[in-house]
Design a protein around this motif. Sequence first.
Motif, short mmCIF file in Angstrom:
data_model
loop_
_atom_site.label_atom_id
_atom_site.label_comp_id
_atom_site.label_asym_id
_atom_site.label_seq_id
_atom_site.Cartn_x
_atom_site.Cartn_y
_atom_site.Cartn_z
N LEU A 149 11.34 43.50 46.41
CA LEU A 149 12.34 44.51 46.04
C LEU A 149 13.64 43.85 45.56
N VAL A 150 14.10 42.84 46.31
CA VAL A 150 15.33 42.15 45.94
C VAL A 150 15.15 41.40 44.61
N ALA A 151 13.98 40.77 44.43
CA ALA A 151 13.71 40.05 43.18
C ALA A 151 13.69 41.01 41.99
N SER A 152 13.12 42.20 42.18
CA SER A 152 13.09 43.18 41.09
C SER A 152 14.50 43.58 40.68
N CYS A 153 15.38 43.73 41.68
CA CYS A 153 16.77 44.10 41.38
C CYS A 153 17.52 42.95 40.71
N SER A 154 17.45 41.76 41.32
CA SER A 154 18.27 40.64 40.84
C SER A 154 17.79 40.09 39.51
N LEU A 155 16.49 40.04 39.28
CA LEU A 155 15.96 39.43 38.06
C LEU A 155 15.85 40.39 36.89
N TRP A 156 15.92 41.69 37.17
CA TRP A 156 15.68 42.63 36.08
C TRP A 156 16.61 43.84 36.10
N LEU A 157 16.57 44.63 37.19
CA LEU A 157 17.23 45.93 37.18
C LEU A 157 18.75 45.84 37.16
N THR A 158 19.34 44.87 37.89
CA THR A 158 20.80 44.81 37.98
C THR A 158 21.44 44.52 36.63
N SER A 159 20.93 43.52 35.92
CA SER A 159 21.50 43.19 34.62
C SER A 159 21.31 44.32 33.62
N SER A 160 20.16 44.97 33.67
CA SER A 160 19.90 46.09 32.77
C SER A 160 20.85 47.25 33.07
N GLY A 161 21.04 47.54 34.36
CA GLY A 161 21.95 48.62 34.72
C GLY A 161 23.39 48.32 34.37
N ALA A 162 23.82 47.07 34.61
CA ALA A 162 25.20 46.68 34.28
C ALA A 162 25.45 46.78 32.78
N ARG A 163 24.48 46.36 32.00
CA ARG A 163 24.63 46.44 30.54
C ARG A 163 24.70 47.90 30.09
N HIS A 164 23.86 48.74 30.67
CA HIS A 164 23.87 50.16 30.30
C HIS A 164 25.22 50.79 30.64
N ASN A 165 25.76 50.49 31.81
CA ASN A 165 27.05 51.06 32.20
C ASN A 165 28.17 50.58 31.30
N GLU A 166 28.15 49.29 30.94
CA GLU A 166 29.20 48.75 30.08
C GLU A 166 29.17 49.41 28.71
N ILE A 167 27.97 49.61 28.17
CA ILE A 167 27.84 50.27 26.86
C ILE A 167 28.31 51.72 26.96
N LEU A 168 27.94 52.39 28.05
CA LEU A 168 28.33 53.79 28.23
C LEU A 168 29.84 53.93 28.32
N LEU A 169 30.50 53.05 29.09
CA LEU A 169 31.95 53.11 29.22
C LEU A 169 32.64 52.76 27.91
N GLU A 170 32.07 51.80 27.16
CA GLU A 170 32.67 51.42 25.88
C GLU A 170 32.57 52.56 24.88
N GLU A 171 31.46 53.27 24.91
CA GLU A 171 31.32 54.42 24.03
C GLU A 171 32.34 55.50 24.35
N GLN A 172 32.60 55.70 25.65
CA GLN A 172 33.58 56.71 26.04
C GLN A 172 34.99 56.31 25.63
N GLN A 173 35.30 55.01 25.70
CA GLN A 173 36.62 54.54 25.33
C GLN A 173 36.85 54.56 23.82
N SER A 174 35.77 54.50 23.06
CA SER A 174 35.90 54.45 21.60
C SER A 174 35.99 55.83 20.95
N ARG A 175 35.89 56.87 21.75
CA ARG A 175 35.95 58.22 21.17
C ARG A 175 36.61 59.18 22.14
N LEU A 176 37.12 60.23 21.59
CA LEU A 176 37.72 61.29 22.38
C LEU A 176 36.64 62.29 22.73
N ASP A 177 36.41 62.50 24.00
CA ASP A 177 35.40 63.43 24.45
C ASP A 177 36.09 64.60 25.14
N PHE A 178 35.81 65.81 24.70
CA PHE A 178 36.47 66.97 25.30
C PHE A 178 36.23 67.06 26.80
#
Length: 359
Positions: free
Chosen positions: A112-141
Amino acid sequence: MIIFRYLTREILITMSAVAGVLLLVIMGSRFIRYFTNAAEGDIPASILGTLMLYHLPGFLELILPLAFFLGILLAYGQLYLNSEITVLVACGISPNRLLQVTMLPTLLVTVLVASCSLWLTSSGARHNEILLEEQQSRLDFSSLAPGRFQEFGDGRTAYIEGLNDKQTRMQEVFISERQRREDDTPQTVVTRARSGYQTVDKETGSRFLVLAEGERYSVEPGLAQAERLEFDTYAVRLSRATEMSELDDAEYATTAELIASDDPEAQAQLQWRISLPLMVPILTLLALPLSKVNPRQGRFAKLLPAIFLHISYLSLLLAALDAIGRGALSATIGMWPIHLGYLVLGWWLARRSQLGGMR
């Protein structure tokens, strides 16, 4: 088989309880931070659940090794207090056999820990960073709260009285922004409109805020003059079409990319990801002898020293992570001596416990 199921159940139930408490505390703290940002209008409240979900693997990779370590300590400590270990020894269960029985839940947690550290954590962090960058680059009502002055980039401050039922059109819009004249002198431009909505130019990809039925004033504090413009429709460009910035940080790279890279930061991140699942079996070896307690001492007698031992282990790994990333420590040496040191300590404690007897 019955003994195996009993011991495994006791460890996993205790681990789940500890992990649940730790996860609640950590996720609660992060949720409060995001909720504050949403209340201030920095991010829309609708993405809070998504952000927390993709942060979950990063929390679990740190929580599960500690929770499993404490689970063994508390579960086996209770067995010692109830003299159940004494009964098991009398029935022929040796320390090595007890270690073998414990290794199956250890393997489960390691995976379980290996699945998180080797795969899921980096994928989730990248997804969140892209999501936050998209929100900062546009005005959302959804990120604008009616009745509040809020900044939304490029020195603009906006105020809206309300939104329509479909959240697509703003009512009673006020915008203040700083601009420069043709002679490069600064000026303040204030725009007021009865309504406004967002649109995107299909040809250029630029985002515009289209205002209807309003006035636009160009003023400068201290001067007794101003420019006034009335309009039926006026478009304010919010952002130009830009490509998403590259996420080059090693934190967002996949494990395969880290393996192929010779960069010190990439090597440090790779060893850190491998170290987290590697901690689990080493902590298991440490936990077994530390769980042995005297009934007069209570099950929590060795809990505090054990926690300090885990903290020292994790702190040394973090220090090595920083040193490797800065190039102060060779990646060839890396974190392996730390794991070896605690593995030897666990073997020594287990050997000492066996010589002293399990009872």
